[in-house]
Design a protein around this motif. Structure first.
Motif: not given
Ligand code: C5P
Length: 315
Positions: A33-35, A37, A147-148, A164, A190-191, A194
């Protein structure tokens, strides 16, 4: 009769900074589910201040908040600072008993990682309060689980982020850059940003950031090393901008007003909706802020500079 004043409970205060992504390159969503970066973070001198105060055993975590948008901040277990206190307590086998007070200095839900800064500050504060003896590396790995953006709020200054966004390499910079931020009363999730990014990229996603090499950001890194704000302004980049603008089309005007006011660069900060503008000087930052206010293009404006230090104990 003698009255003995009760000794105040021990407490510690910590500052942690907000950030702007000077470059944010986003690959196709992965199975988790993450991207992936490839990003360049810069910490700015807008600080969250967390005060952690010892409370009696069994009292658990409590959160109080003050600042301009305090009413938007949850004070329960959904707050990242709460989760940071619990994660640290679990890591060292102690009870998560602490009163946290968050003084917000970063726009809320604005794409500037204010919540991540609260979590980073809480880790440093509770680490000191509970005298855990953990290393900075231990705190950084806890931060990445939260968190990222949390590891960068610990580190501060300017850094390249991959994975991430949590794998960091410090970047060299010269001098001070002047920033002004246009914040909006209503944040963006944020989600959700994305998610819109995925929709816009279509099946198969965008050009994946498999290779986190920063070939595309060579000019940006050179501008940072030279302290050249004009070159930095030309090199700013955000792959999430189109997604944020499609959710909030009115931000186009906020960006245009900054350009008309002579900003060296103006773009969406992180996942937005905050717009960041790079100025020639502090005076110029104030002038851009005045234009935003005059045009009604921001709900609040924040002048500051970067790079700024990472999470740090206050005396
Ligand atoms: O890591 P964090 O909890 O801050 O990320 C919040 C949301 O942002 C994640 O659940 C995801 O939907 C999105 N996200 C993502 N790719 C990343 C960082 C965050 O898709 N590299």
């Amino acid at each position: 009769m003698t009255h003995l004043a009760a000794a105040p409970s021990p407490s510690v205060r910590v500052h942690a900074p907000g950030k702007v992504n000077l470059s944010l390159r986003v690959g196709a969503v992965q199975d988790d589910g993450y991207h992936p970066l490839s990003t360049i973070f810069q910490a700015v001198a807008l600080y969250e201040e967390v005060t952690a105060t010892q409370v009696p055993e069994g009292a658990g975590v409590t959160i109080t908040v003050d600042g301009p948008q305090a009413d938007l901040v949850p004070v329960d277990g959904t707050n990242l600072a709460w989760r940071a206190a619990e994660a640290l307590a679990a890591r060292v086998g102690t009870a998560p008993d602490v009163a946290l007070h968050l003084a917000k200095g970063v726009p809320v839900a604005g794409g500037m990682a204010g919540g991540s800064a609260d979590a980073a500050a809480t880790l440093v504060a509770c680490d000191a309060l509970w005298q855990t003896g953990l290393s900075r590396e231990d705190l950084t790995s806890l931060a990445a689980e939260l968190g990222s953006d949390v590891p960068f709020a610990l580190l501060g200054h300017t850094a390249v982020g991959t994975g991430r966004g949590h794998l960091l390499t410090p970047a060299m910079t010269r001098g001070e850059f002047h920033w002004v931020f246009a914040a909006q009363a209503e944040g963006l999730s944020t989600p959700a940003v994305y998610g819109r990014f995925d929709e816009l990229a279509g099946p198969g996603g965008s050009g994946a950031v498999d290779d986190p090499g920063l070939a595309e950001d060579t000019a940006l890194m050179q501008a940072l090393r030279a302290g050249d704000a004009h070159a930095l302004g030309r090199a700013l980049h955000n792959d999430l901008q189109a997604a944020a603008l499609s959710l909030r089309p009115e931000l186009e005007r906020t960006i245009a007003v900054a350009h008309e006011a002579g900003a060296l660069g103006a773009f969406v900060s992180g996942s937005g909706p905050t717009v960041a503008a790079l100025a020639r000087s502090r005076q110029h930052a104030l002038a851009i802020a005045a234009s935003w206010t005059a045009e009604g293009a921001a709900d609040s404006v924040w002048c500051t500079s970067g790079p700024a230090h990472g999470a740090r104990l206050l005396p």
